[in-house]
Design an enzyme around this catalytic site. Structure first.
Site, PDB file in Angstrom:
ATOM      1  N   LYS A  10       0.816  -1.220   0.000  1.00 19.18           N
ATOM      2  CA  LYS A  10       0.000   0.000   0.000  1.00 19.18           C
ATOM      3  C   LYS A  10       0.853   1.276   0.000  1.00 19.18           C
ATOM      4  O   LYS A  10       2.048   1.237   0.291  1.00 19.18           O
ATOM      5  CB  LYS A  10      -0.938  -0.036   1.217  1.00 19.18           C
ATOM      6  CG  LYS A  10      -1.980  -1.167   1.154  1.00 19.18           C
ATOM      7  CD  LYS A  10      -2.982  -1.062   2.305  1.00 19.18           C
ATOM      8  CE  LYS A  10      -4.041  -2.150   2.236  1.00 19.18           C
ATOM      9  NZ  LYS A  10      -5.076  -2.005   3.297  1.00 19.18           N
ATOM     10  N   TYR A  50     -12.462  -1.626  -3.832  1.00 16.11           N
ATOM     11  CA  TYR A  50     -12.995  -1.853  -2.485  1.00 16.11           C
ATOM     12  C   TYR A  50     -14.524  -1.751  -2.434  1.00 16.11           C
ATOM     13  O   TYR A  50     -15.080  -1.439  -1.380  1.00 16.11           O
ATOM     14  CB  TYR A  50     -12.367  -0.867  -1.499  1.00 16.11           C
ATOM     15  CG  TYR A  50     -10.973  -1.248  -1.063  1.00 16.11           C
ATOM     16  CD1 TYR A  50     -10.758  -2.363  -0.236  1.00 16.11           C
ATOM     17  CD2 TYR A  50      -9.863  -0.506  -1.439  1.00 16.11           C
ATOM     18  CE1 TYR A  50      -9.483  -2.713   0.182  1.00 16.11           C
ATOM     19  CE2 TYR A  50      -8.582  -0.843  -1.015  1.00 16.11           C
ATOM     20  CZ  TYR A  50      -8.409  -1.955  -0.205  1.00 16.11           C
ATOM     21  OH  TYR A  50      -7.147  -2.305   0.219  1.00 16.11           O
ATOM     22  N   PHE A  58     -15.413   3.674   7.116  1.00 15.10           N
ATOM     23  CA  PHE A  58     -14.039   3.997   6.725  1.00 15.10           C
ATOM     24  C   PHE A  58     -13.833   4.020   5.205  1.00 15.10           C
ATOM     25  O   PHE A  58     -12.706   4.172   4.739  1.00 15.10           O
ATOM     26  CB  PHE A  58     -13.057   3.018   7.374  1.00 15.10           C
ATOM     27  CG  PHE A  58     -13.338   1.563   7.063  1.00 15.10           C
ATOM     28  CD1 PHE A  58     -12.873   0.981   5.891  1.00 15.10           C
ATOM     29  CD2 PHE A  58     -14.056   0.776   7.953  1.00 15.10           C
ATOM     30  CE1 PHE A  58     -13.127  -0.354   5.592  1.00 15.10           C
ATOM     31  CE2 PHE A  58     -14.315  -0.568   7.670  1.00 15.10           C
ATOM     32  CZ  PHE A  58     -13.849  -1.128   6.488  1.00 15.10           C
ATOM     33  N   ARG A  86      -2.571 -14.381   4.370  1.00 15.52           N
ATOM     34  CA  ARG A  86      -3.239 -13.711   5.502  1.00 15.52           C
ATOM     35  C   ARG A  86      -2.441 -13.972   6.794  1.00 15.52           C
ATOM     36  O   ARG A  86      -2.325 -13.080   7.638  1.00 15.52           O
ATOM     37  CB  ARG A  86      -4.684 -14.195   5.661  1.00 15.52           C
ATOM     38  CG  ARG A  86      -5.613 -13.912   4.477  1.00 15.52           C
ATOM     39  CD  ARG A  86      -6.033 -12.478   4.302  1.00 15.52           C
ATOM     40  NE  ARG A  86      -6.676 -11.893   5.444  1.00 15.52           N
ATOM     41  CZ  ARG A  86      -7.403 -10.756   5.397  1.00 15.52           C
ATOM     42  NH1 ARG A  86      -7.573 -10.112   4.225  1.00 15.52           N
ATOM     43  NH2 ARG A  86      -7.923 -10.243   6.461  1.00 15.52           N
ATOM     44  N   THR A  92      -5.796  -7.040  10.621  1.00 12.95           N
ATOM     45  CA  THR A  92      -6.011  -5.731   9.980  1.00 12.95           C
ATOM     46  C   THR A  92      -5.416  -4.596  10.816  1.00 12.95           C
ATOM     47  O   THR A  92      -4.762  -3.692  10.287  1.00 12.95           O
ATOM     48  CB  THR A  92      -7.530  -5.486   9.805  1.00 12.95           C
ATOM     49  OG1 THR A  92      -8.110  -6.628   9.164  1.00 12.95           O
ATOM     50  CG2 THR A  92      -7.796  -4.241   8.986  1.00 12.95           C
ATOM     51  N   ARG A 103       2.235  -6.698   8.993  1.00 14.16           N
ATOM     52  CA  ARG A 103       1.520  -5.545   9.535  1.00 14.16           C
ATOM     53  C   ARG A 103       2.055  -5.154  10.911  1.00 14.16           C
ATOM     54  O   ARG A 103       2.126  -3.964  11.238  1.00 14.16           O
ATOM     55  CB  ARG A 103       0.017  -5.818   9.561  1.00 14.16           C
ATOM     56  CG  ARG A 103      -0.619  -5.645   8.175  1.00 14.16           C
ATOM     57  CD  ARG A 103      -2.027  -6.125   8.141  1.00 14.16           C
ATOM     58  NE  ARG A 103      -2.742  -5.704   6.940  1.00 14.16           N
ATOM     59  CZ  ARG A 103      -3.922  -6.201   6.583  1.00 14.16           C
ATOM     60  NH1 ARG A 103      -4.508  -7.130   7.320  1.00 14.16           N
ATOM     61  NH2 ARG A 103      -4.512  -5.775   5.485  1.00 14.16           N
ATOM     62  N   ASN A 113      -2.191   0.197   6.729  1.00 14.85           N
ATOM     63  CA  ASN A 113      -1.659  -1.057   7.267  1.00 14.85           C
ATOM     64  C   ASN A 113      -0.788  -1.835   6.293  1.00 14.85           C
ATOM     65  O   ASN A 113      -0.721  -3.063   6.346  1.00 14.85           O
ATOM     66  CB  ASN A 113      -2.802  -1.908   7.838  1.00 14.85           C
ATOM     67  CG  ASN A 113      -3.850  -2.230   6.794  1.00 14.85           C
ATOM     68  OD1 ASN A 113      -3.706  -1.859   5.644  1.00 14.85           O
ATOM     69  ND2 ASN A 113      -4.883  -2.936   7.201  1.00 14.85           N
ATOM     70  N   HIS A 116      -2.327  -5.355   1.497  1.00 15.46           N
ATOM     71  CA  HIS A 116      -3.636  -5.989   1.290  1.00 15.46           C
ATOM     72  C   HIS A 116      -3.405  -7.452   0.955  1.00 15.46           C
ATOM     73  O   HIS A 116      -2.427  -7.796   0.299  1.00 15.46           O
ATOM     74  CB  HIS A 116      -4.360  -5.328   0.103  1.00 15.46           C
ATOM     75  CG  HIS A 116      -5.550  -6.106  -0.370  1.00 15.46           C
ATOM     76  ND1 HIS A 116      -6.785  -5.988   0.217  1.00 15.46           N
ATOM     77  CD2 HIS A 116      -5.676  -7.059  -1.352  1.00 15.46           C
ATOM     78  CE1 HIS A 116      -7.635  -6.812  -0.379  1.00 15.46           C
ATOM     79  NE2 HIS A 116      -6.980  -7.471  -1.333  1.00 15.46           N
ATOM     80  N   GLU A 127      -9.802 -10.170  -7.802  1.00 18.76           N
ATOM     81  CA  GLU A 127      -8.833  -9.100  -7.533  1.00 18.76           C
ATOM     82  C   GLU A 127      -7.624  -9.192  -8.462  1.00 18.76           C
ATOM     83  O   GLU A 127      -7.088  -8.164  -8.892  1.00 18.76           O
ATOM     84  CB  GLU A 127      -8.408  -9.148  -6.063  1.00 18.76           C
ATOM     85  CG  GLU A 127      -9.554  -8.752  -5.131  1.00 18.76           C
ATOM     86  CD  GLU A 127      -9.201  -8.863  -3.657  1.00 18.76           C
ATOM     87  OE1 GLU A 127     -10.082  -8.601  -2.827  1.00 18.76           O
ATOM     88  OE2 GLU A 127      -8.044  -9.199  -3.324  1.00 18.76           O
TER      89      GLU A 127
HETATM   90  P1  ADP Z   1      -8.238  -6.622   5.582  1.00 18.99           P
HETATM   91  O1  ADP Z   1      -7.412  -5.699   4.716  1.00 18.99           O
HETATM   92  O2  ADP Z   1      -7.462  -7.144   6.742  1.00 18.99           O
HETATM   93  O3  ADP Z   1      -8.924  -7.711   4.784  1.00 18.99           O
HETATM   94  P2  ADP Z   1     -10.849  -5.316   5.700  1.00 18.99           P
HETATM   95  O4  ADP Z   1     -11.167  -6.067   4.441  1.00 18.99           O
HETATM   96  O5  ADP Z   1     -11.786  -5.443   6.840  1.00 18.99           O
HETATM   97  O6  ADP Z   1      -9.397  -5.730   6.256  1.00 18.99           O
HETATM   98  O7  ADP Z   1     -10.699  -3.770   5.394  1.00 18.99           O
HETATM   99  C1  ADP Z   1     -10.065  -3.346   4.201  1.00 18.99           C
HETATM  100  C2  ADP Z   1      -9.123  -2.226   4.537  1.00 18.99           C
HETATM  101  O8  ADP Z   1      -9.890  -1.111   5.007  1.00 18.99           O
HETATM  102  C3  ADP Z   1      -8.126  -2.498   5.664  1.00 18.99           C
HETATM  103  O9  ADP Z   1      -6.973  -3.211   5.249  1.00 18.99           O
HETATM  104  C4  ADP Z   1      -7.786  -1.090   6.109  1.00 18.99           C
HETATM  105  O10 ADP Z   1      -6.857  -0.456   5.227  1.00 18.99           O
HETATM  106  C5  ADP Z   1      -9.139  -0.398   5.987  1.00 18.99           C
HETATM  107  N1  ADP Z   1      -9.873  -0.428   7.255  1.00 18.99           N
HETATM  108  C6  ADP Z   1     -10.508  -1.495   7.813  1.00 18.99           C
HETATM  109  N2  ADP Z   1     -11.083  -1.170   8.982  1.00 18.99           N
HETATM  110  C7  ADP Z   1     -10.811   0.131   9.191  1.00 18.99           C
HETATM  111  C8  ADP Z   1     -11.134   1.066  10.233  1.00 18.99           C
HETATM  112  N3  ADP Z   1     -11.834   0.705  11.297  1.00 18.99           N
HETATM  113  N4  ADP Z   1     -10.666   2.337  10.097  1.00 18.99           N
HETATM  114  C9  ADP Z   1      -9.951   2.727   9.017  1.00 18.99           C
HETATM  115  N5  ADP Z   1      -9.623   1.900   8.005  1.00 18.99           N
HETATM  116  C10 ADP Z   1     -10.037   0.618   8.081  1.00 18.99           C
HETATM  117 MG    MG Z   2     -10.336  -7.582   3.309  1.00 14.33          MG
END
Ligand code: ADP
Ligand code: MG
Length: 141
Positions: A10, A50, A58, A86, A92, A103, A113, A116, A127
């Site tokens: 990212k 997304y 968010f 993962r 996350t 992470r 973070n 992805h 994707e």
């Molecule tokens: P992951 O990337 O671990 O699969 P998610 O699919 O739940 O997590 O969320 C996608 C992305 O959205 C996260 O990697 C992060 O960059 C962002 N994100 C998720 N939850 C939050 C939050 N509470 N506040 C801000 N950004 C968030």
């Molecule tokens: Mg995700």
């Protein structure tokens, strides 16, 4: 159980020049890089990628961040790639990520973070296709 997943290094990680260290972790964990790009997403591309998160609180922060700078989509190959990747990246929220995960070591917040990773084989396939043409992927050459 598929053997491909879609990773994105990212904009926070590229901004901090951590992409080399993150790629080292990926290779050390036994993934093969099957395709790679360096791109800057537009806001609407980030919104498209997304889409499943549209309506989440968010969503705006996430798509603004993901279109704020360069990122690196990667197609990774390993047996059970989705779950294995993962595990390598961790939770996350970096505060909840296990020691030794990408992470834990490179993310600065739950939003920014570092990486992805796809969350299912079905989403991995979608994707990968979002960023890469079939002929961009080594296994297809
Ligand atoms: P992951 O990337 O671990 O699969 P998610 O699919 O739940 O997590 O969320 C996608 C992305 O959205 C996260 O990697 C992060 O960059 C962002 N994100 C998720 N939850 C939050 C939050 N509470 N506040 C801000 N950004 C968030
Ligand atoms: Mg995700």
């Amino acid at each position: 159980m598929g053997n491909l997943t879609l990773a994105i290094i990212k904009p926070d990680a590229l901004g901090a020049r951590h992409q080399g260290k993150i790629i080292d972790r990926i290779l050390e964990a036994g993934f093969e890089i099957q395709a790679a790009r360096i791109i800057k997403m537009s806001k609407s591309q980030a919104e498209g990628f997304y889409q499943v998160h549209q309506g989440r609180p968010f969503f705006k922060e996430l798509t603004t961040f993901m279109s704020s700078g360069l990122c690196m989509p990667l197609v990774l190959r390993k047996e059970n790639a989705v779950a294995e990747f993962r595990n390598l990246i961790g939770a996350t929220d970096p505060q909840e990520a296990a020691p030794g995960t990408i992470r834990k070591d490179f993310a600065t917040s739950v939003g920014e973070n570092a990486v992805h990773g796809s969350d299912s084989d079905e989403n991995a396939e979608k994707e990968v296709a979002f960023f890469f043409a079939t002929e961009d992927i080594l296994a297809n050459l």
